[in-house]
Design a protein around this motif. Sequence first.
Motif, PDB file in Angstrom:
ATOM      1  N   ASP A 180       0.826  -1.215   0.000  1.00 57.13           N
ATOM      2  CA  ASP A 180       0.000   0.000   0.000  1.00 57.13           C
ATOM      3  C   ASP A 180       0.852   1.254   0.000  1.00 57.13           C
ATOM      4  N   ILE A 181       1.989   1.168   0.675  1.00 58.52           N
ATOM      5  CA  ILE A 181       2.881   2.334   0.662  1.00 58.52           C
ATOM      6  C   ILE A 181       3.293   2.630  -0.781  1.00 58.52           C
ATOM      7  N   GLY A 182       3.553   1.547  -1.536  1.00 57.27           N
ATOM      8  CA  GLY A 182       3.888   1.742  -2.940  1.00 57.27           C
ATOM      9  C   GLY A 182       2.792   2.483  -3.675  1.00 57.27           C
ATOM     10  N   LEU A 183       1.553   2.045  -3.443  1.00 57.49           N
ATOM     11  CA  LEU A 183       0.444   2.693  -4.152  1.00 57.49           C
ATOM     12  C   LEU A 183       0.326   4.154  -3.745  1.00 57.49           C
ATOM     13  N   SER A 184       0.468   4.426  -2.440  1.00 54.52           N
ATOM     14  CA  SER A 184       0.296   5.822  -2.033  1.00 54.52           C
ATOM     15  C   SER A 184       1.425   6.685  -2.601  1.00 54.52           C
ATOM     16  N   ILE A 185       2.634   6.136  -2.642  1.00 55.95           N
ATOM     17  CA  ILE A 185       3.727   6.936  -3.226  1.00 55.95           C
ATOM     18  C   ILE A 185       3.473   7.154  -4.718  1.00 55.95           C
ATOM     19  N   ALA A 186       2.997   6.095  -5.386  1.00 50.00           N
ATOM     20  CA  ALA A 186       2.700   6.247  -6.809  1.00 50.00           C
ATOM     21  C   ALA A 186       1.669   7.345  -7.025  1.00 50.00           C
ATOM     22  N   ILE A 187       0.644   7.373  -6.163  1.00 50.56           N
ATOM     23  CA  ILE A 187      -0.404   8.386  -6.331  1.00 50.56           C
ATOM     24  C   ILE A 187       0.165   9.781  -6.084  1.00 50.56           C
ATOM     25  N   MET A 188       1.022   9.894  -5.081  1.00 49.12           N
ATOM     26  CA  MET A 188       1.625  11.211  -4.827  1.00 49.12           C
ATOM     27  C   MET A 188       2.479  11.647  -6.013  1.00 49.12           C
ATOM     28  N   LEU A 189       3.252  10.707  -6.531  1.00 43.72           N
ATOM     29  CA  LEU A 189       4.077  11.047  -7.696  1.00 43.72           C
ATOM     30  C   LEU A 189       3.204  11.493  -8.853  1.00 43.72           C
ATOM     31  N   MET A 190       2.099  10.775  -9.048  1.00 42.77           N
ATOM     32  CA  MET A 190       1.188  11.160 -10.127  1.00 42.77           C
ATOM     33  C   MET A 190       0.685  12.571  -9.931  1.00 42.77           C
ATOM     34  N   PHE A 191       0.320  12.880  -8.685  1.00 46.54           N
ATOM     35  CA  PHE A 191      -0.252  14.205  -8.459  1.00 46.54           C
ATOM     36  C   PHE A 191       0.780  15.291  -8.732  1.00 46.54           C
ATOM     37  N   THR A 192       2.020  15.058  -8.289  1.00 49.59           N
ATOM     38  CA  THR A 192       3.019  16.092  -8.541  1.00 49.59           C
ATOM     39  C   THR A 192       3.374  16.156 -10.022  1.00 49.59           C
ATOM     40  N   THR A 193       3.278  15.020 -10.723  1.00 50.95           N
ATOM     41  CA  THR A 193       3.657  15.028 -12.132  1.00 50.95           C
ATOM     42  C   THR A 193       2.531  15.557 -13.014  1.00 50.95           C
ATOM     43  N   PHE A 194       1.325  15.031 -12.776  1.00 53.84           N
ATOM     44  CA  PHE A 194       0.219  15.360 -13.685  1.00 53.84           C
ATOM     45  C   PHE A 194      -0.767  16.353 -13.078  1.00 53.84           C
ATOM     46  N   GLY A 195      -0.700  16.572 -11.775  1.00 57.39           N
ATOM     47  CA  GLY A 195      -1.625  17.501 -11.140  1.00 57.39           C
ATOM     48  C   GLY A 195      -3.014  16.951 -10.968  1.00 57.39           C
ATOM     49  N   THR A 196      -3.197  15.669 -11.125  1.00 51.44           N
ATOM     50  CA  THR A 196      -4.529  15.089 -10.992  1.00 51.44           C
ATOM     51  C   THR A 196      -4.376  13.604 -10.689  1.00 51.44           C
TER      52      THR A 196
END
Lengths: 667, 589
Positions: A180-196
């Motif tokens: 789950d930590i992986g998923l949450s980090i992936a989501i954070m990375l997505m938000f900083t990269t794509f803004g959504t």
Amino acid sequence: MENLIALLVAAPLLGAAVLLCGGRRLDAAGHWLGTLLAAASFVVAAVLFFGMLGRGAEDRALHQTLYTWVPVESFRADLAFQLDQLSMTFVLLITGVGTLIHVYSIGYMEHDERRRRFFGYLNLFLAAMLLLVLADNYLLLYFGWEGVGLASYLLIGFWQHKPSAATAAKKAFLVNRVGDIGLSIAIMLMFTTFGTFAFGPVLATADKASEGTLTAIGLMLLLAACGKSAQVPLQSWLGDAMEGPTPVSALIHAATMVTAGVYLITRSGAIFDAAPTAQTAVVTVGAVTLLFGAIVGCAKDDIKKALAGSTMSQIGYMVLAAGLGPIGYAFAIMHLVTHGFFKAGLFLGAGSVMHGMNDEVDMRKYGGLRAYMPVTFVTFGLGYLAIIGFPGLSGFWSKDKIIEAAFAKGGTEGWILGAVTLLGAGITAYYMTRVMIMTFFGEKRWQPAPDPHRAPDVEPAAADDGRHLAAGPVGSPAAEGPAGHPAGELPDPHESPRSMTVPMIVLAFGSVFAGGLFSINSAFVHWLEPVTRFEHGHPPVSAAVITTATLVVLLAGAGLAYAQYGRRPVPVTAPRGSLLTRAARRDLLQDDFNHVVLVRGGEHLTRSLVYVDHTLVDGVVNGTAASVGGLSGRLRKLQNGYARSYAVSMFGGTAVLIAATLLMRAV
Amino acid sequence: MSAWSGSALSAPGVHSLWTESAPGGTADAAAHGAASGAAHEAAHAVARMTLAAARPVERIPTPKIEYAQLAPVLIVLGAAVIAVLLEAFVPRRFRHYAQLFLTVVALAAAFAAVVGLAAGGHATTRAGIAAMGAVAVDGPALFLQGTILLASLVAVFTFAERRLDPADHGHRVDSFAAEAAAVPGSEQEKAAVRAGFTTTEVFPLALFAVAGMLVFPAANDLLTLFIALEVFSLPLYLLCAVARRKRLMSQEAAVKYFLLGAFSSAFLLFGIALLYGYAGSVSYGRIADVVDGSAAPVDPALASTMGNDALLLIGFALVLMGLLFKVGAVPFHMWTPDVYQGAPTPVTGFMAAATKVAAFGALLRLLYVVLPGLRWDWRPVMWGVAIVTMLAGAVVAITQTDIKRLLAYSSIAHAGFILAGVVAATPSGVSSVLFYLAAYSFVTIGAFAVVTLVRDAGGEATHLAKWAGLGRRSPLVAAVFGVFLLAFAGIPLTSGFTGKFAVFKAAAEGGAGVLVVVGVISSAIAAFFYIRVIVLMFFSEPQADGPTVAVPSPLTMTTIGVGVAVTLVLGLAPQYFLDLAGQAGVFVR
């Protein structure tokens, strides 16, 4: 039409709320309510499915936005659903198999006094799983992801009075946290990269981001998938998860939840396609797990653990296929669906066998059951033929395509992957034939039920908790054996009630025909193509050669198993076995590895951190607290109760106030 | 009795000030019209006779009183007068019910009047000055009046509670002495108890206090401010003295409160005199004009003092001190623990909530209307007061062993937090303080209402050790108190968090980042003793001779229920109320 989507989730969610909050007065009807709401969700899914079929391929996706939770500048967390062909496939599988397993559980859990709660948890699982596959953004998916984790935890530990079940639940939860930590980090990375977080914009613009970022996101998503789908290196929880009731193993730990990782990778295909390194990691994980699970499955004598190894291995196939990119996505999902049918059927069959055998799980104490449980034998047998890929049955169609796609990867990589998948098919045939023979053929090796009085130094509850009951319905830990069988007598195998056999029969139909139906004119591939895209792979050798090779290894594996277990008597106590066998019995030393590397390492780390905490941090904190307390005690003395000293303090305060005001002006 | 003599003592002060100011005020009125004549118009009612003797009749402008806009105050004052008559004429056994009925109706009607005024736009577009410049009718005034009225309403329910103590000689008893004038332990007292007397005078006293509190945050000149202060302080001194149990402690508290209150009133009054000398007027608007230089001093009699900054600064500091005393800010806080502990607990709750609302309202108006031009002079001073108040309140509370004293120090720390919002000197500072006051007053009344429930043979069991294990005996009461404590500590999902967040946000935006840092540190210290009580209630073994929890009548239940409801609603869905406070955040001048 799109307004129905929320209903899919709402029905089981309502069931969970009512059943879990309703209290004992729902005990009598709770299981019916739970089943009814699962079925209602399935009916809605069917309506939506036929509605979807009626539209053109490009207009099939539906969206429903319920509301936006905390819109803060560009941060928008929408409670929004997306129902496209990929989600639809999952929804049908989840609600369909889910409903069948609800029906099965009515019979299976009949003697359990906490049946209502069990159905509440099952409904909760359905709701969370549907949320996971229906979410139109990663954040909501994460919510569903955690929801199924919770349901899985609650259901693995459903018989929490058994220490083994409680430990298994905890283990599953902890290992999943890593993913789950992986998923949450992936989501954070997505938000900083794509803004959504939304699938649409993220996936449409994925190729715009740098490859490094995409690789990071991809690896984090893979970590998440490894946790949820029990892939190496986060595979260790699945075997222990079999401590849960068998319907749970069938629904959550075989057919649906453990495939969420495959869904995640397939859904995020655009990210992986643009990140070849991450994709290589995916196929590597898939290939390793495929062999790992299969080898473990060969050595296990516990029928459910053997099936769990098999599940791990089959999901390895799917992950591997998903890692192949557009040539593999559709086959990954197709294998996922056919696997959902036959593996659920196999688990239900195993549950049925245990139901008839005093909840014995050791296959060495089975034997010759085909005459006593004809329905279970036939349905289990069909599931067996399907999983080993017997020509014409479901598993054949889906697995064969994955093997072809693996070869089609091209180059050395393609040859290696192809060889691994072929080898896996052979081992699959071996261990499944072993299970089949040990359970249904050969002489009877039945043993009397364990006698709780035989071990007076063990309290009755603990005796009941022994591994012999590892996964059977337990009413109360009474002096008599589980499920009302008097201790010390030989089991009396019998066919299970209708509520259990009917779901098995339905699933057997799926095991036989689903793969074939999907493959008519490549219907399934075309159905998914708008979402997952599809490219024809071109294997270096012709498809006919690959199919022939598959059949050869299949026959070899099955033949070897027959030679070992069919032609020779099976010893009731397991022989010592080779080094590999012994390692495989210990799950290829996964727990030993984790213990040495993670637990010991972690202990050292925490001990040193605790030391720092005790001396440094606590020193500062306690020092502060002590000084504040001391200050408090001293200041307190100023409050002496004399109005005159209060007045002096007021006078002094006023003087200071005036002085300060004047000073401010002067400055 | 002694409290009333205090009022008699202060009357000459009013008188002499007025006679000194009258000539200046009148000359001023001739030059500048009604706005500058506010001072003697406000004093008009007090000393009409003297005025008539000193001035030719035709020079007096006809007073114009906007009765409708003053309706909330007039209703409560009228009811208070009627309540005195009830005390005189209604038979003793009906008095309790008659008084309770009258009080509740009056407070509800006054609240309805406030709502009516707000609905009529008096809080926003039609905000203005009423009663010849004496009283402002604007957003903050109406918001605070509404808060005071609602808080008083639920507080009065606890005044009327008669089920907590067992019946005494067949008479049901409340928290107040049978006969306040009887010497504790005397034959007279015993006779009063036997006869079943009760001090129903607390209702008119509370009504008078409420009336004063309503005027206090609306006062638009310094004399009205002072009179309102005395009108609500004197009844409070008396109310503190009339506890049924621990009467000596109660009387000691009242005497201390009275002495120190009179002391601070004197400072306040002296400050008013100095400010008058500075501006030639006691009107807020006029003083503000002189401060920012838009009005030149014209009065020849005051020519030597007018515009003298030393007068302004010292006078301002003294007035400020009077108000800080009422809000319980350090170092003017020392009365708080003793009085909170000694006063009858229903009175403590009422006083802790309503007085604080009124006093902070007056403080806000003074700082925002009179001294905006002096912002950089008063802000550092107020920073200092806020910092020591937050820290001292939180730190000293740690070692308290009595729940009422604990709550008293907690109220001091909260005064510090509110001051942090006050010094923001922005509209959002005003609205955050308004919100905080509304949230805080209901938590406080609810918490003290719970304190009245926990009893042993000696009355309320206020020693903390007796609260050990309360959660095991009475999970509901302990849980409710836990909610209040969490709100005090500012834990999210309670009103305390929303309020604290609002004031800290306003303070940070207003450039007082240091205050926010100190505020957060103090909150952390304060959280310790709030949580410690929760730990004590839920995780300690109950004492063998522990207190029992009385089952209250619906009156106290309503008080506690409203407290919990407001605490949770303002914590879960605060937006409407934040908006309301935001709309009400503009002072009229």
